[in-house]
Design a protein around this motif. Structure first.
Motif, PDB file in Angstrom:
ATOM      1  N   ARG A   8       0.837  -1.203   0.000  1.00 24.61           N
ATOM      2  CA  ARG A   8       0.000   0.000   0.000  1.00 24.61           C
ATOM      3  C   ARG A   8       0.867   1.247   0.000  1.00 24.61           C
ATOM      4  NH1 ARG A   8      -5.113  -1.136   3.776  1.00 24.61           N
ATOM      5  NH2 ARG A   8      -4.220  -2.944   4.733  1.00 24.61           N
ATOM      6  N   GLU A  24      -6.492   1.645   0.324  1.00 23.34           N
ATOM      7  CA  GLU A  24      -7.240   0.402   0.522  1.00 23.34           C
ATOM      8  C   GLU A  24      -6.636  -0.724  -0.313  1.00 23.34           C
ATOM      9  OE1 GLU A  24     -10.140  -1.953   2.258  1.00 23.34           O
ATOM     10  OE2 GLU A  24      -9.650   0.124   2.718  1.00 23.34           O
ATOM     11  N   TRP A  25      -6.127  -0.369  -1.491  1.00 23.89           N
ATOM     12  CA  TRP A  25      -5.575  -1.325  -2.443  1.00 23.89           C
ATOM     13  C   TRP A  25      -4.188  -0.832  -2.872  1.00 23.89           C
ATOM     14  CZ3 TRP A  25      -8.860  -5.273  -2.584  1.00 23.89           C
ATOM     15  CH2 TRP A  25     -10.196  -5.024  -2.302  1.00 23.89           C
ATOM     16  N   PRO A  44     -11.407  -2.710  -7.073  1.00 20.47           N
ATOM     17  CA  PRO A  44     -10.721  -3.597  -8.015  1.00 20.47           C
ATOM     18  C   PRO A  44     -11.507  -3.721  -9.317  1.00 20.47           C
ATOM     19  CG  PRO A  44     -10.908  -4.628  -5.861  1.00 20.47           C
ATOM     20  CD  PRO A  44     -11.740  -3.388  -5.818  1.00 20.47           C
ATOM     21  N   CYS A  82      -6.371  -6.006 -11.383  1.00 20.99           N
ATOM     22  CA  CYS A  82      -6.076  -7.262 -10.695  1.00 20.99           C
ATOM     23  C   CYS A  82      -7.058  -8.358 -11.093  1.00 20.99           C
ATOM     24  CB  CYS A  82      -6.122  -7.068  -9.181  1.00 20.99           C
ATOM     25  SG  CYS A  82      -7.759  -6.707  -8.529  1.00 20.99           S
ATOM     26  N   PHE A 138      -9.278 -10.040  -9.336  1.00 19.93           N
ATOM     27  CA  PHE A 138     -10.022 -10.026  -8.076  1.00 19.93           C
ATOM     28  C   PHE A 138     -10.937 -11.240  -7.979  1.00 19.93           C
ATOM     29  CE2 PHE A 138     -13.273  -8.280  -5.137  1.00 19.93           C
ATOM     30  CZ  PHE A 138     -12.430  -7.954  -4.095  1.00 19.93           C
TER      31      PHE A 138
END
Length: 172
Positions: free
Chosen positions: A124, A131-132, A139, A144, A146
Motif C-alpha cells: 500500500r 485500501e488497495w 478492483p 487485478c 479479483f
C-alpha cells in the motif's frame, strides 16, 4: 476480518528490499530441481487448500505442480505465481536462494519472507492510507484478478503498472 482489527500503526525501523513480483512456477521449479528430496507441505499432506471460484477447499492431489488437483498441471504457466505453497516452503525457498546467490549479496544480507507489516507497507504505502495497492478505487479487470475473475492465476506482472503499489510491487 474480526481478528485483524482494530486498524493500527506499526513502525518498521529499518530499510528492507522486497521482490517486485511473486515467485513464479519456473523459479520454484529451479529450487525443486536443486533440491530433489524436498517435499512441499502439500506434497507431504497429499492435498492443498485451493480457491475453486466459489470457496476455499482442501483438495486431494493439489500441490504446486497440480494447482487445481491431480488432473491439472503447469503447462503454459511458467510465468504464473507458484501456488499451494506453505510458509515453510517459502522459508526453504529463501534459504536456497540465499545459498545460490550469497556471494552476490552485501555482507550479512539474505533472502527471507517479509513480515506481515513489511508486506502491508510494500503493498500500500508507508501510512497505510490506501485500501488497495493502486489506491482507493475498487478492483477491476485492469488492476487485478479479483476473486479469480479470470478463473485461474495470471502471468506475474499482467496488471502492471496500473495495479502496482507506490513502491512498484505488482500482483499484491
Amino acid at each position: 476480518f474480526g481478528d485483524e482489527k482494530p486498524r493500527h500503526t506499526v513502525s518498521i525501523p529499518y530499510e528492507y528490499w522486497i521482490g517486485r513480483y511473486p515467485v513464479t512456477n519456473a523459479q520454484f521449479r529451479l529450487f525443486k530441481q536443486a533440491n530433489p528430496d524436498y517435499r512441499t507441505t502439500a506434497e507431504k499432506e497429499g492435498s492443498a487448500v485451493i480457491w475453486n471460484g466459489k470457496e476455499w477447499k482442501d483438495t486431494k492431489g493439489a500441490d504446486w505442480q497440480h494447482p487445481h488437483g491431480p488432473e491439472s498441471d503447469l503447462e503454459g504457466k511458467e510465468d504464473h505465481p507458484a501456488v499451494c505453497l506453505s510458509w515453510l516452503d517459502g522459508r526453504e525457498y529463501c534459504r536456497w536462494l540465499t545459498k545460490a546467490h550469497g556471494k552476490e549479496l552485501p555482507e550479512g544480507w539474505h533472502f527471507r519472507l517479509p513480515s506481515e507489516a513489511e508486506w502491508e507497507k510494500a503493498s500500500r504505502d508507508a501510512r497505510g492510507s490506501r485500501e488497495w495497492p493502486w489506491g482507493n478505487e475498487e478492483p477491476d479487470e485492469q488492476r487485478c484478478n479479483f476473486n479469480m475473475d479470470v478463473g485461474d492465476t495470471t502471468p506475474v506482472g499482467k496488471y502492471s503498472p496500473q495495479g502496482d503499489s507506490p513502491y512498484g510491487c505488482a500482483d499484491m
